[in-house]
Write a protein that holds these residues in place. Structure first.
Motif, mmCIF file in Angstrom:
data_model
loop_
_atom_site.group_PDB
_atom_site.id
_atom_site.type_symbol
_atom_site.label_atom_id
_atom_site.label_comp_id
_atom_site.label_asym_id
_atom_site.label_seq_id
_atom_site.Cartn_x
_atom_site.Cartn_y
_atom_site.Cartn_z
ATOM 1 N N GLY A 1 6.483 8.409 5.850
ATOM 2 C CA GLY A 1 5.562 9.335 6.511
ATOM 3 C C GLY A 1 4.713 10.144 5.556
ATOM 4 O O GLY A 1 3.512 10.345 5.793
ATOM 5 N N ALA A 2 5.298 10.611 4.448
ATOM 6 C CA ALA A 2 4.536 11.414 3.490
ATOM 7 C C ALA A 2 3.435 10.583 2.841
ATOM 8 O O ALA A 2 2.308 11.053 2.642
ATOM 9 N N ILE A 3 3.768 9.340 2.477
ATOM 10 C CA ILE A 3 2.778 8.466 1.846
ATOM 11 C C ILE A 3 1.657 8.139 2.828
ATOM 12 O O ILE A 3 0.473 8.153 2.476
ATOM 13 N N LEU A 4 2.024 7.859 4.061
ATOM 14 C CA LEU A 4 1.012 7.531 5.065
ATOM 15 C C LEU A 4 0.094 8.721 5.323
ATOM 16 O O LEU A 4 -1.130 8.554 5.469
ATOM 17 N N ALA A 5 0.636 9.927 5.365
ATOM 18 C CA ALA A 5 -0.195 11.118 5.555
ATOM 19 C C ALA A 5 -1.192 11.257 4.412
ATOM 20 O O ALA A 5 -2.359 11.632 4.613
ATOM 21 N N ASN A 6 -0.746 10.957 3.207
ATOM 22 C CA ASN A 6 -1.632 10.988 2.048
ATOM 23 C C ASN A 6 -2.755 9.972 2.210
ATOM 24 O O ASN A 6 -3.939 10.293 2.053
ATOM 25 N N ARG A 7 -2.394 8.735 2.555
ATOM 26 C CA ARG A 7 -3.386 7.666 2.617
ATOM 27 C C ARG A 7 -4.426 7.915 3.715
ATOM 28 O O ARG A 7 -5.631 7.723 3.515
ATOM 29 N N LEU A 8 -3.975 8.311 4.899
ATOM 30 C CA LEU A 8 -4.912 8.504 6.011
ATOM 31 C C LEU A 8 -5.820 9.700 5.767
ATOM 32 O O LEU A 8 -7.030 9.640 6.018
ATOM 33 N N ALA B 1 12.780 2.316 -1.695
ATOM 34 C CA ALA B 1 11.546 1.788 -2.286
ATOM 35 C C ALA B 1 10.789 0.935 -1.278
ATOM 36 O O ALA B 1 9.556 1.027 -1.167
ATOM 37 N N SER B 2 11.509 0.101 -0.531
ATOM 38 C CA SER B 2 10.850 -0.749 0.464
ATOM 39 C C SER B 2 10.250 0.081 1.593
ATOM 40 O O SER B 2 9.189 -0.264 2.131
ATOM 41 N N THR B 3 10.907 1.170 1.952
ATOM 42 C CA THR B 3 10.366 2.044 2.996
ATOM 43 C C THR B 3 9.081 2.722 2.525
ATOM 44 O O THR B 3 8.114 2.843 3.287
ATOM 45 N N MET B 4 9.058 3.121 1.262
ATOM 46 C CA MET B 4 7.831 3.692 0.708
ATOM 47 C C MET B 4 6.707 2.653 0.721
ATOM 48 O O MET B 4 5.552 2.968 1.044
ATOM 49 N N MET B 5 7.049 1.414 0.364
ATOM 50 C CA MET B 5 6.046 0.346 0.420
ATOM 51 C C MET B 5 5.496 0.180 1.828
ATOM 52 O O MET B 5 4.281 0.003 2.028
ATOM 53 N N ILE B 6 6.364 0.239 2.825
ATOM 54 C CA ILE B 6 5.928 0.109 4.215
ATOM 55 C C ILE B 6 4.935 1.219 4.565
ATOM 56 O O ILE B 6 3.901 0.980 5.201
ATOM 57 N N GLY B 7 5.230 2.444 4.145
ATOM 58 C CA GLY B 7 4.306 3.547 4.397
ATOM 59 C C GLY B 7 2.973 3.342 3.708
ATOM 60 O O GLY B 7 1.905 3.632 4.274
ATOM 61 N N ASN B 8 3.021 2.825 2.492
ATOM 62 C CA ASN B 8 1.796 2.578 1.738
ATOM 63 C C ASN B 8 0.966 1.480 2.398
ATOM 64 O O ASN B 8 -0.251 1.611 2.564
ATOM 65 N N ARG B 9 1.622 0.395 2.797
ATOM 66 C CA ARG B 9 0.894 -0.712 3.420
ATOM 67 C C ARG B 9 0.360 -0.328 4.798
ATOM 68 O O ARG B 9 -0.722 -0.777 5.209
ATOM 69 N N ALA B 10 1.104 0.513 5.516
ATOM 70 C CA ALA B 10 0.656 0.918 6.852
ATOM 71 C C ALA B 10 -0.692 1.624 6.801
ATOM 72 O O ALA B 10 -1.492 1.510 7.739
ATOM 73 N N GLY B 11 -0.958 2.334 5.699
ATOM 74 C CA GLY B 11 -2.256 2.984 5.584
ATOM 75 C C GLY B 11 -3.392 1.984 5.687
ATOM 76 O O GLY B 11 -4.374 2.203 6.411
ATOM 77 N N ASP B 12 -3.264 0.857 4.985
ATOM 78 C CA ASP B 12 -4.304 -0.173 5.057
ATOM 79 C C ASP B 12 -4.356 -0.824 6.429
ATOM 80 O O ASP B 12 -5.434 -1.139 6.950
ATOM 81 N N LEU B 13 -3.176 -1.066 7.034
ATOM 82 C CA LEU B 13 -3.160 -1.679 8.363
ATOM 83 C C LEU B 13 -3.885 -0.805 9.383
ATOM 84 O O LEU B 13 -4.651 -1.296 10.215
ATOM 85 N N ILE B 14 -3.651 0.486 9.311
ATOM 86 C CA ILE B 14 -4.239 1.411 10.285
ATOM 87 C C ILE B 14 -5.738 1.566 10.051
ATOM 88 O O ILE B 14 -6.534 1.609 10.999
ATOM 89 N N LEU B 15 -6.133 1.619 8.783
ATOM 90 C CA LEU B 15 -7.540 1.810 8.452
ATOM 91 C C LEU B 15 -8.332 0.508 8.482
ATOM 92 O O LEU B 15 -9.546 0.517 8.259
ATOM 93 N N GLY B 16 -7.629 -0.617 8.709
ATOM 94 C CA GLY B 16 -8.310 -1.901 8.775
ATOM 95 C C GLY B 16 -8.785 -2.401 7.435
ATOM 96 O O GLY B 16 -9.746 -3.172 7.339
ATOM 97 N N LYS B 17 -8.078 -1.987 6.360
ATOM 98 C CA LYS B 17 -8.461 -2.387 5.011
ATOM 99 C C LYS B 17 -7.581 -3.535 4.541
ATOM 100 O O LYS B 17 -6.497 -3.765 5.068
ATOM 101 N N ARG B 18 -8.011 -4.184 3.504
ATOM 102 C CA ARG B 18 -7.204 -5.202 2.831
ATOM 103 C C ARG B 18 -7.077 -4.795 1.371
ATOM 104 O O ARG B 18 -8.058 -4.488 0.716
ATOM 105 N N HIS B 19 -5.832 -4.785 0.881
ATOM 106 C CA HIS B 19 -5.608 -4.331 -0.495
ATOM 107 C C HIS B 19 -6.216 -5.323 -1.466
ATOM 108 O O HIS B 19 -6.052 -6.522 -1.339
ATOM 109 N N SER B 20 -6.926 -4.786 -2.455
ATOM 110 C CA SER B 20 -7.546 -5.658 -3.447
ATOM 111 C C SER B 20 -6.555 -6.063 -4.523
ATOM 112 O O SER B 20 -5.562 -5.413 -4.727
#
Length: 540
Positions: A19-26, A521-540
């Protein structure tokens, strides 16, 4: 709902590993974000001093003190499963180990029908959040917010343990997060300059000045609000139950990131889950989703303890004048036990020789705890080798007891119910005992105190596991991700809840199977990836 309720683009429930990572990303992309956290701010020093974990992990102010239902496989015991309850969630109270797992864990997620979750797909998200010195650039990130460090406090017994494991065929692993996992070596930790680096400290503290990020602590989500099948907001209250209930609205999405116990609890309280359970508890069914709360898994850990001769261990160094000296070292930014994770050495190995990769995770530390339980150091010099099964087959559930949001749910992981889990763990205990008796440790090994030399047969070892095993606090899977053909799946490959609109889940509950690792660590990754999923981005 009222016109006076605050409105945001996104409401995130839970400020933990994801949740903290996702709040940062969004919020970094201009979206207005409300982050609800049931616990208090992370302002206690023990939440930031690594050794302080022992003071907060069972403190009800900073942890949800969940316990499992007793079974005969746990000798009739309820097993504590504390989960973080402050900014940063469990990253503020956990054992600080940074462990991604095996590449095959994520490839398995993709093979189950979750496109975009193979190791190749998730590696960029591990790397982009990580600031790591050392290792292969192909695997490790350099510019992220999360520092990942190596241990700087080396104890001779740790070196002897590693040498002993190598004598028995385990390679010394330079980077278990950067290639094959099998082997022995020192854990990597989320510690920097002597301080715990929780997701709150790494991802929220630097951005507290963002006008579009609103963090509300002491705010327990009690219900997700819907208009027909569309999530529109969250009802929340003070965790004490005092004061009025309040509402916050989401123009775009409600995102649940409460963890594998509180997430299914909130969904069920909100009318999302098995219809029969909801009706039994007097809750109106918003959407019948049978998988909510099912598929719970965890790592069940057993610790083997030996008495040490000829060397001080943490049992002595954490007391009296010795402790004072360690505090002084820490204050001077010198290597100190104050800046250690509770487990120092890892060993990943096979319970049977024919296996292709490790199915066991072991930990070692030059310390021991009374009755093998973290929290109460023994009065003698001791060392501990713990072990758990990487990929247990036993599955359990989380279910609300009533419609009362202040009541803890029923938590039943069904530890050791599957016969394969029993065999694997017994083999793991045998290996842990063998490692403690390695030639390199003979100068320090005096005698085994737990389970003790009288415990020899497989039945006796299994009984030992029943009586003394504990949770590793790696709960996951209770709202698991899967394709539409998986009728127990709760979310799709973009973490959207099936059958509902504008509702996503972003935490360890979405894991379709448990990683070969501590799940943080995997949960943090999920939060990080969710930011791109929600924003419709693809990680470069």
């Amino acid at each position: 709902m009222t016109d006076t309720a605050q409105k945001f683009d996104y409401v995130i429930v839970g400020s933990g590993a994801a949740g903290a990572i996702l709040a940062n990303r969004l919020s970094a992309h201009g979206a207005s974000v409300c982050l609800l956290e049931a616990g208090p701010p992370d302002n206690h020093p023990f939440l930031h001093i690594p050794a302080g974990f022992i003071k907060v992990i069972f403190n009800p102010r900073y942890a949800w003190l969940f316990s499992t239902e007793p079974t005969d496989k746990t000798n009739g015991r309820s097993i504590p499963i504390p989960q973080g309850r402050t900014l940063g969630g469990s990253t503020s109270i956990n054992g600080l180990v940074y462990n991604r797992g095996q590449d095959g864990d994520f490839d398995h997620w993709a093979q189950l029908g979750n496109d975009g979750w193979s190791f190749k797909d998730v590696l960029p998200y591990f790397k982009s959040m990580e600031r790591r010195i050392g290792g292969d650039d192909g695997y490790r990130g350099r510019q992220g917010e999360l520092p990942v460090s190596d241990i700087d406090w080396i104890h001779p017994i740790c070196e002897a343990f590693i040498q002993g494991a190598m004598q028995q065929g385990m390679p010394r692993t330079a980077d278990y997060n950067g290639g094959p996992q099998d082997g022995v070596g020192y854990f990597q930790r989320t510690i920097h300059n002597g301080w715990r680096m929780s997701t709150a400290r790494s991802f929220l503290k630097p951005i507290r000045g963002r006008a579009n990020l609103h963090i509300k602590t002491h705010s327990l989500a009690t219900r997700i609000l819907f208009e027909n099948k569309r999530a529109v907001g969250v009802r929340y209250s003070h965790p004490s139950g005092r004061g009025p209930a309040r509402t916050v609205l989401a123009n775009k999405e409600v995102i649940v990131a409460c963890g594998a116990i509180n997430t299914p609890k909130l969904l069920q309280l909100s009318g999302i889950g098995p219809a029969a359970l909801l009706q039994e508890k007097g809750i109106a069914v918003v959407h019948d989703l049978p998988g909510v709360g099912e598929n719970l898994s965890d790592h069940y850990s057993v610790r083997v303890v030996a008495k040490v001769k000829g060397e001080k261990t943490l049992n002595e160094l954490a007391r009296g004048l010795n402790l004072g000296a360690q505090v002084l070292h820490w204050m001077r930014k010198k290597p100190s036990i104050m800046a250690l994770s509770p487990s120092l050495v890892h060993w990943f190995w096979k319970s049977q020789p024919h296996l292709d990769c490790a199915d066991l995770q072991g930990v070692f530390t030059p310390a021991s705890y009374k009755e093998g339980y973290v929290g109460r150091l023994d009065n003698f010099s001791g060392m501990t080798a713990g072990v758990w099964q990487h990929r247990p087959l036993s599955r359990g559930y989380v279910r609300i007891q009533s419609s009362d949001p202040f009541e803890s749910p029923i938590v039943q992981p069904n530890y050791l119910e599957h016969p394969d889990d029993q065999r694997t763990l017994v083999n793991g205990i045998k290996l842990a005992r063998k490692l403690l008796r390695a030639d390199a440790l003979k100068p320090y090994f005096e005698k085994e105190t737990l389970p003790g030399d009288m415990c020899q047969s497989e039945d006796e070892l299994f009984d030992f596991a029943r009586r003394f095993g504990v949770s590793s606090y790696h709960v996951n899977g209770t709202a698991h991700m899967g394709p539409p053909s998986d009728k127990r799946a709760v979310v799709d490959q973009e973490l959207r809840v099936y059958g509902l609109q504008n509702l996503r889940i972003v935490d360890s509950s979405v894991m379709p199977s448990i990683p070969s690792a501590n799940v943080c660590a995997s949960t943090m990754m999920i939060g990080n990836r969710a930011g791109d999923l929600i924003l419709g981005k693809r990680h470069s």
